[in-house]
Design a protein around this motif. Sequence first.
Motif, PDB file in Angstrom:
ATOM      1  N   LEU A  93       0.838  -1.207   0.000  1.00  0.00           N
ATOM      2  CA  LEU A  93       0.000   0.000   0.000  1.00  0.00           C
ATOM      3  C   LEU A  93       0.871   1.255   0.000  1.00  0.00           C
ATOM      4  O   LEU A  93       0.603   2.208  -0.736  1.00  0.00           O
ATOM      5  CB  LEU A  93      -0.951  -0.013   1.194  1.00  0.00           C
ATOM      6  CG  LEU A  93      -1.944  -1.175   1.224  1.00  0.00           C
ATOM      7  CD1 LEU A  93      -2.749  -1.148   2.522  1.00  0.00           C
ATOM      8  CD2 LEU A  93      -2.852  -1.158   0.014  1.00  0.00           C
ATOM      9  N   LEU A  94       1.923   1.249   0.820  1.00  0.00           N
ATOM     10  CA  LEU A  94       2.858   2.376   0.847  1.00  0.00           C
ATOM     11  C   LEU A  94       3.533   2.535  -0.508  1.00  0.00           C
ATOM     12  O   LEU A  94       3.708   3.654  -0.996  1.00  0.00           O
ATOM     13  CB  LEU A  94       3.903   2.168   1.946  1.00  0.00           C
ATOM     14  CG  LEU A  94       4.996   3.232   2.046  1.00  0.00           C
ATOM     15  CD1 LEU A  94       4.402   4.600   2.365  1.00  0.00           C
ATOM     16  CD2 LEU A  94       6.034   2.826   3.093  1.00  0.00           C
ATOM     17  N   LEU A  95       3.883   1.430  -1.135  1.00  0.00           N
ATOM     18  CA  LEU A  95       4.521   1.455  -2.449  1.00  0.00           C
ATOM     19  C   LEU A  95       3.629   2.168  -3.474  1.00  0.00           C
ATOM     20  O   LEU A  95       4.100   3.010  -4.240  1.00  0.00           O
ATOM     21  CB  LEU A  95       4.826   0.027  -2.900  1.00  0.00           C
ATOM     22  CG  LEU A  95       5.493  -0.167  -4.252  1.00  0.00           C
ATOM     23  CD1 LEU A  95       6.888   0.413  -4.255  1.00  0.00           C
ATOM     24  CD2 LEU A  95       5.552  -1.650  -4.583  1.00  0.00           C
ATOM     25  N   PHE A  96       2.344   1.861  -3.458  1.00  0.00           N
ATOM     26  CA  PHE A  96       1.424   2.515  -4.391  1.00  0.00           C
ATOM     27  C   PHE A  96       1.296   4.011  -4.097  1.00  0.00           C
ATOM     28  O   PHE A  96       1.200   4.826  -5.017  1.00  0.00           O
ATOM     29  CB  PHE A  96       0.057   1.840  -4.383  1.00  0.00           C
ATOM     30  CG  PHE A  96       0.011   0.564  -5.171  1.00  0.00           C
ATOM     31  CD1 PHE A  96       0.316   0.545  -6.523  1.00  0.00           C
ATOM     32  CD2 PHE A  96      -0.320  -0.630  -4.564  1.00  0.00           C
ATOM     33  CE1 PHE A  96       0.287  -0.627  -7.263  1.00  0.00           C
ATOM     34  CE2 PHE A  96      -0.357  -1.817  -5.281  1.00  0.00           C
ATOM     35  CZ  PHE A  96      -0.046  -1.808  -6.629  1.00  0.00           C
ATOM     36  N   TYR A  97       1.331   4.393  -2.830  1.00  0.00           N
ATOM     37  CA  TYR A  97       1.245   5.814  -2.487  1.00  0.00           C
ATOM     38  C   TYR A  97       2.508   6.556  -2.931  1.00  0.00           C
ATOM     39  O   TYR A  97       2.424   7.652  -3.479  1.00  0.00           O
ATOM     40  CB  TYR A  97       0.999   5.996  -0.984  1.00  0.00           C
ATOM     41  CG  TYR A  97       0.841   7.437  -0.591  1.00  0.00           C
ATOM     42  CD1 TYR A  97      -0.212   8.206  -1.093  1.00  0.00           C
ATOM     43  CD2 TYR A  97       1.744   8.055   0.264  1.00  0.00           C
ATOM     44  CE1 TYR A  97      -0.356   9.540  -0.751  1.00  0.00           C
ATOM     45  CE2 TYR A  97       1.611   9.385   0.613  1.00  0.00           C
ATOM     46  CZ  TYR A  97       0.560  10.123   0.106  1.00  0.00           C
ATOM     47  OH  TYR A  97       0.417  11.445   0.445  1.00  0.00           O
ATOM     48  N   VAL A  98       3.670   5.955  -2.705  1.00  0.00           N
ATOM     49  CA  VAL A  98       4.926   6.579  -3.141  1.00  0.00           C
ATOM     50  C   VAL A  98       4.945   6.690  -4.666  1.00  0.00           C
ATOM     51  O   VAL A  98       5.404   7.696  -5.221  1.00  0.00           O
ATOM     52  CB  VAL A  98       6.144   5.810  -2.595  1.00  0.00           C
ATOM     53  CG1 VAL A  98       7.444   6.324  -3.187  1.00  0.00           C
ATOM     54  CG2 VAL A  98       6.190   5.895  -1.076  1.00  0.00           C
ATOM     55  N   LEU A  99       4.418   5.676  -5.350  1.00  0.00           N
ATOM     56  CA  LEU A  99       4.298   5.730  -6.808  1.00  0.00           C
ATOM     57  C   LEU A  99       3.419   6.904  -7.232  1.00  0.00           C
ATOM     58  O   LEU A  99       3.769   7.663  -8.140  1.00  0.00           O
ATOM     59  CB  LEU A  99       3.721   4.417  -7.341  1.00  0.00           C
ATOM     60  CG  LEU A  99       3.335   4.393  -8.821  1.00  0.00           C
ATOM     61  CD1 LEU A  99       4.550   4.548  -9.712  1.00  0.00           C
ATOM     62  CD2 LEU A  99       2.582   3.116  -9.142  1.00  0.00           C
ATOM     63  N   TYR A 100       2.290   7.058  -6.563  1.00  0.00           N
ATOM     64  CA  TYR A 100       1.383   8.175  -6.851  1.00  0.00           C
ATOM     65  C   TYR A 100       2.110   9.515  -6.690  1.00  0.00           C
ATOM     66  O   TYR A 100       2.009  10.393  -7.555  1.00  0.00           O
ATOM     67  CB  TYR A 100       0.155   8.111  -5.933  1.00  0.00           C
ATOM     68  CG  TYR A 100      -0.660   9.375  -5.928  1.00  0.00           C
ATOM     69  CD1 TYR A 100      -1.511   9.682  -6.990  1.00  0.00           C
ATOM     70  CD2 TYR A 100      -0.563  10.278  -4.880  1.00  0.00           C
ATOM     71  CE1 TYR A 100      -2.249  10.853  -7.000  1.00  0.00           C
ATOM     72  CE2 TYR A 100      -1.289  11.444  -4.867  1.00  0.00           C
ATOM     73  CZ  TYR A 100      -2.129  11.734  -5.933  1.00  0.00           C
ATOM     74  OH  TYR A 100      -2.856  12.911  -5.936  1.00  0.00           O
ATOM     75  N   LEU A 101       2.851   9.668  -5.593  1.00  0.00           N
ATOM     76  CA  LEU A 101       3.589  10.916  -5.369  1.00  0.00           C
ATOM     77  C   LEU A 101       4.632  11.135  -6.457  1.00  0.00           C
ATOM     78  O   LEU A 101       4.828  12.259  -6.930  1.00  0.00           O
ATOM     79  CB  LEU A 101       4.256  10.896  -3.993  1.00  0.00           C
ATOM     80  CG  LEU A 101       3.319  10.925  -2.783  1.00  0.00           C
ATOM     81  CD1 LEU A 101       4.117  10.729  -1.500  1.00  0.00           C
ATOM     82  CD2 LEU A 101       2.522  12.213  -2.741  1.00  0.00           C
ATOM     83  N   GLY A 102       5.303  10.063  -6.870  1.00  0.00           N
ATOM     84  CA  GLY A 102       6.290  10.171  -7.945  1.00  0.00           C
ATOM     85  C   GLY A 102       5.656  10.593  -9.261  1.00  0.00           C
ATOM     86  O   GLY A 102       6.219  11.403 -10.000  1.00  0.00           O
ATOM     87  N   LEU A 103       4.476  10.056  -9.536  1.00  0.00           N
ATOM     88  CA  LEU A 103       3.769  10.458 -10.757  1.00  0.00           C
ATOM     89  C   LEU A 103       3.344  11.923 -10.689  1.00  0.00           C
ATOM     90  O   LEU A 103       3.338  12.622 -11.708  1.00  0.00           O
ATOM     91  CB  LEU A 103       2.566   9.550 -11.000  1.00  0.00           C
ATOM     92  CG  LEU A 103       2.907   8.102 -11.369  1.00  0.00           C
ATOM     93  CD1 LEU A 103       1.642   7.247 -11.418  1.00  0.00           C
ATOM     94  CD2 LEU A 103       3.657   8.040 -12.687  1.00  0.00           C
ATOM     95  N   GLN A 104       3.002  12.390  -9.487  1.00  0.00           N
ATOM     96  CA  GLN A 104       2.676  13.802  -9.316  1.00  0.00           C
ATOM     97  C   GLN A 104       3.892  14.682  -9.625  1.00  0.00           C
ATOM     98  O   GLN A 104       3.759  15.726 -10.254  1.00  0.00           O
ATOM     99  CB  GLN A 104       2.187  14.074  -7.886  1.00  0.00           C
ATOM    100  CG  GLN A 104       0.827  13.511  -7.580  1.00  0.00           C
ATOM    101  CD  GLN A 104      -0.249  14.171  -8.414  1.00  0.00           C
ATOM    102  OE1 GLN A 104      -0.405  15.381  -8.408  1.00  0.00           O
ATOM    103  NE2 GLN A 104      -0.978  13.359  -9.169  1.00  0.00           N
ATOM    104  N   LEU A 105       5.061  14.246  -9.200  1.00  0.00           N
ATOM    105  CA  LEU A 105       6.284  15.001  -9.494  1.00  0.00           C
ATOM    106  C   LEU A 105       6.549  15.037 -10.994  1.00  0.00           C
ATOM    107  O   LEU A 105       6.970  16.058 -11.540  1.00  0.00           O
ATOM    108  CB  LEU A 105       7.482  14.394  -8.766  1.00  0.00           C
ATOM    109  CG  LEU A 105       7.439  14.451  -7.243  1.00  0.00           C
ATOM    110  CD1 LEU A 105       8.652  13.763  -6.644  1.00  0.00           C
ATOM    111  CD2 LEU A 105       7.348  15.887  -6.761  1.00  0.00           C
TER     112      LEU A 105
END
Length: 161
Positions: free
Chosen positions: A26-38
């Motif tokens: 779940l944390l991995l998907f959230y970090v991925l989301y933040l990376g896509l935002q960047l």
Amino acid sequence: MVTNTSEFIKFWSQFSHPIIMLATLLLLFYVLYLGLQLRYIRTSDKQIRKELIEKKNNNRHYQLGALLLNIIVLGNLGGMAITYVNNDKLFFSPHLLVGLTITGLVTTSTSLVPFMQKGNDLARHTHMILNFCVVILFSWQVISGIEIVQKIIENISITQG
């Protein structure tokens, strides 16, 4: 039946690794989301970029990415230790090999951050590709881990039944 404290810990430790790894997914998907935002910040117009920068997704991405690195490395070591303590051996399996591969990919991906901060696009693209592989492999890893937990529960049922 669990007879003493060490047996109690040994028994329940088998379930700590899978629970931590499920939360890590779940944390991995959230970090991925933040990376896509960047990534979106880099390609958007000035007004949208300004609004997104104010959310400070970059700091959360870096901090949670560092946490993710630690959880994956320590989770891998912990999973192997728990398996060894409970079985007096490690099982050579795709789950073990993929876990080790994920650890290597995550550490390599993280090592690219200083180059990315200097604007190196090759490092940035490599970081994204490696992390895409991590997401796919980690998702498979959780599924195969659930199968392993089911086998552990079956063995417990057989020995207690």
